[in-house]
Design a protein around this motif. Structure first.
Motif, mmCIF file in Angstrom:
data_model
loop_
_atom_site.group_PDB
_atom_site.id
_atom_site.type_symbol
_atom_site.label_atom_id
_atom_site.label_comp_id
_atom_site.label_asym_id
_atom_site.label_seq_id
_atom_site.Cartn_x
_atom_site.Cartn_y
_atom_site.Cartn_z
ATOM 1 N N LEU A 175 2.404 2.859 8.023
ATOM 2 C CA LEU A 175 2.650 4.018 8.875
ATOM 3 C C LEU A 175 3.156 5.211 8.066
ATOM 4 N N ALA A 176 3.859 4.932 6.962
ATOM 5 C CA ALA A 176 4.294 6.025 6.084
ATOM 6 C C ALA A 176 3.062 6.708 5.489
ATOM 7 N N SER A 177 2.065 5.913 5.147
ATOM 8 C CA SER A 177 0.826 6.482 4.612
ATOM 9 C C SER A 177 0.130 7.354 5.645
ATOM 10 N N LEU A 178 0.087 6.858 6.872
ATOM 11 C CA LEU A 178 -0.557 7.636 7.938
ATOM 12 C C LEU A 178 0.177 8.962 8.132
ATOM 13 N N GLY A 179 1.509 8.918 8.082
ATOM 14 C CA GLY A 179 2.304 10.145 8.207
ATOM 15 C C GLY A 179 2.011 11.127 7.085
ATOM 16 N N VAL A 180 1.958 10.617 5.853
ATOM 17 C CA VAL A 180 1.664 11.484 4.697
ATOM 18 C C VAL A 180 0.261 12.072 4.829
ATOM 19 N N ASP A 181 -0.701 11.251 5.250
ATOM 20 C CA ASP A 181 -2.075 11.744 5.430
ATOM 21 C C ASP A 181 -2.120 12.894 6.439
ATOM 22 N N LEU A 182 -1.433 12.709 7.557
ATOM 23 C CA LEU A 182 -1.437 13.756 8.595
ATOM 24 C C LEU A 182 -0.793 15.041 8.071
ATOM 25 N N ILE A 183 0.316 14.905 7.339
ATOM 26 C CA ILE A 183 1.005 16.091 6.804
ATOM 27 C C ILE A 183 0.111 16.801 5.784
ATOM 28 N N VAL A 184 -0.498 16.026 4.888
ATOM 29 C CA VAL A 184 -1.334 16.619 3.836
ATOM 30 C C VAL A 184 -2.542 17.333 4.448
ATOM 31 N N PHE A 185 -3.218 16.695 5.406
ATOM 32 C CA PHE A 185 -4.406 17.334 5.987
ATOM 33 C C PHE A 185 -4.035 18.528 6.864
ATOM 34 N N THR A 186 -2.865 18.487 7.490
ATOM 35 C CA THR A 186 -2.425 19.655 8.254
ATOM 36 C C THR A 186 -2.159 20.827 7.308
ATOM 37 N N ALA A 187 -1.505 20.543 6.181
ATOM 38 C CA ALA A 187 -1.257 21.589 5.182
ATOM 39 C C ALA A 187 -2.578 22.110 4.620
ATOM 40 N N LEU A 188 -3.506 21.198 4.361
ATOM 41 C CA LEU A 188 -4.809 21.613 3.827
ATOM 42 C C LEU A 188 -5.576 22.469 4.830
ATOM 43 N N SER A 189 -5.439 22.168 6.127
ATOM 44 C CA SER A 189 -6.186 22.957 7.107
ATOM 45 C C SER A 189 -5.635 24.375 7.178
ATOM 46 N N TYR A 190 -4.319 24.533 6.976
ATOM 47 C CA TYR A 190 -3.723 25.870 6.954
ATOM 48 C C TYR A 190 -4.250 26.658 5.754
ATOM 49 N N ALA A 191 -4.212 26.009 4.579
ATOM 50 C CA ALA A 191 -4.723 26.670 3.366
ATOM 51 C C ALA A 191 -6.227 26.915 3.487
ATOM 52 N N GLY A 192 -6.929 25.959 4.064
ATOM 53 C CA GLY A 192 -8.380 26.075 4.193
ATOM 54 C C GLY A 192 -8.785 27.234 5.079
ATOM 55 N N GLU A 193 -8.029 27.426 6.151
ATOM 56 C CA GLU A 193 -8.343 28.533 7.056
ATOM 57 C C GLU A 193 -8.196 29.869 6.333
ATOM 58 N N ILE A 194 -7.137 29.979 5.520
ATOM 59 C CA ILE A 194 -6.910 31.223 4.782
ATOM 60 C C ILE A 194 -8.034 31.450 3.766
ATOM 61 N N ILE A 195 -8.361 30.412 3.017
ATOM 62 C CA ILE A 195 -9.349 30.573 1.935
ATOM 63 C C ILE A 195 -10.772 30.720 2.484
ATOM 64 N N MET A 196 -11.119 29.931 3.498
ATOM 65 C CA MET A 196 -12.504 29.927 3.974
ATOM 66 C C MET A 196 -12.803 31.079 4.937
ATOM 67 N N TYR A 197 -11.791 31.544 5.682
ATOM 68 C CA TYR A 197 -12.068 32.515 6.751
ATOM 69 C C TYR A 197 -11.341 33.845 6.590
ATOM 70 N N ARG A 198 -10.682 34.059 5.466
ATOM 71 C CA ARG A 198 -9.896 35.283 5.298
ATOM 72 C C ARG A 198 -10.756 36.530 5.530
ATOM 73 N N LYS A 199 -11.924 36.569 4.847
ATOM 74 C CA LYS A 199 -12.780 37.744 4.936
ATOM 75 C C LYS A 199 -13.304 37.931 6.370
ATOM 76 N N ALA A 200 -13.694 36.823 7.014
ATOM 77 C CA ALA A 200 -14.225 36.903 8.378
ATOM 78 C C ALA A 200 -13.165 37.422 9.344
ATOM 79 N N LYS A 201 -11.918 36.988 9.149
ATOM 80 C CA LYS A 201 -10.845 37.431 10.042
ATOM 81 C C LYS A 201 -10.570 38.917 9.859
ATOM 82 N N VAL A 202 -10.598 39.374 8.580
ATOM 83 C CA VAL A 202 -10.374 40.793 8.303
ATOM 84 C C VAL A 202 -11.462 41.623 8.973
ATOM 85 N N GLN A 203 -12.722 41.136 8.897
ATOM 86 C CA GLN A 203 -13.839 41.863 9.508
ATOM 87 C C GLN A 203 -13.677 41.940 11.021
#
Lengths: 40, 156
Positions: free
Chosen positions: B121-149
């Protein structure tokens, strides 16, 4: 019970397949690959 | 052999689903996942929480196969599939976390890694935290230009 390499490979294939199915579903929703060219 | 199998499967999924037109941005997801995963695993080994067994190619090669295989490829694909739709992104985080969790259970059950002071369960918790953090970074990197437009065209 310890998994053999064959059991491991088969079960991991199922996990990878499930992830693949999910990615296809997201593709259909978001249109990453299957864009309707008639709309462009 | 377990880590090599994991490595090969990861790259097969990667080549089946990668969108090369987005690779210049999604590659950052792979690099970020690689760095985060390597950091977590270094801490796990250093704190004696779990370890990779020295079977097959040795622990160093096993670690490289893990980092260059599932961590990098799934990081790239996760960034590629980041969605601005909140519910879809929540589902994305859940599915990637569960896939990692399931793969880890198989690795443990196959004897390619061993828990010392750790729990599933500790692994599952770490996985959820890591992917949540990655989705935040991913949104910035992948959609920054689209959001500005969108903002510049008046759609707040």
């Amino acid at each position: 019970m310890k998994l053999s390499i064959y059991e491991f490979a088969f079960l991991l294939l199922l996990v990878g397949g499930a992830l693949g199915v999910w990615l296809v579903v997201v593709d259909r929703i978001e249109g990453h690959f299957f864009k309707d060219s008639s709309r462009e | 052999m377990h880590w090599l199998t994991f490595f090969i499967y990861s790259w097969i999924i990667f080549f089946l689903f990668v969108d090369w037109s987005k690779i210049n941005r999604s590659v950052y997801g792979g690099l970020l996942a690689l760095w985060l995963g390597a950091l977590v695993d270094w801490a796990g080994h250093y704190l004696n929480l779990y370890n990779f067994n020295h079977t097959g190619f040795g622990s160093l090669v096993n670690s490289v196969l893990y980092v260059a295989g599932p961590l990098f490829t799934m990081g790239v694909l996760f960034f590629q599939y980041v969605s601005l739709n909140r519910r879809l992104q929540m589902a994305n985080v859940a599915v990637f976390s569960l896939a990692y969790f399931a793969a880890e259970l198989l690795i443990i059950r196959a004897g390619a890694a061993r828990y010392i002071h750790w729990h599933y369960l500790a692994s599952l918790g770490v996985d959820l935290i890591v992917f949540t953090a990655l989705s935040y970074a991913g949104e910035i990197i992948m959609y920054r230009k689209a959001k500005v437009q969108v903002r510049e065209s008046g759609g707040q």
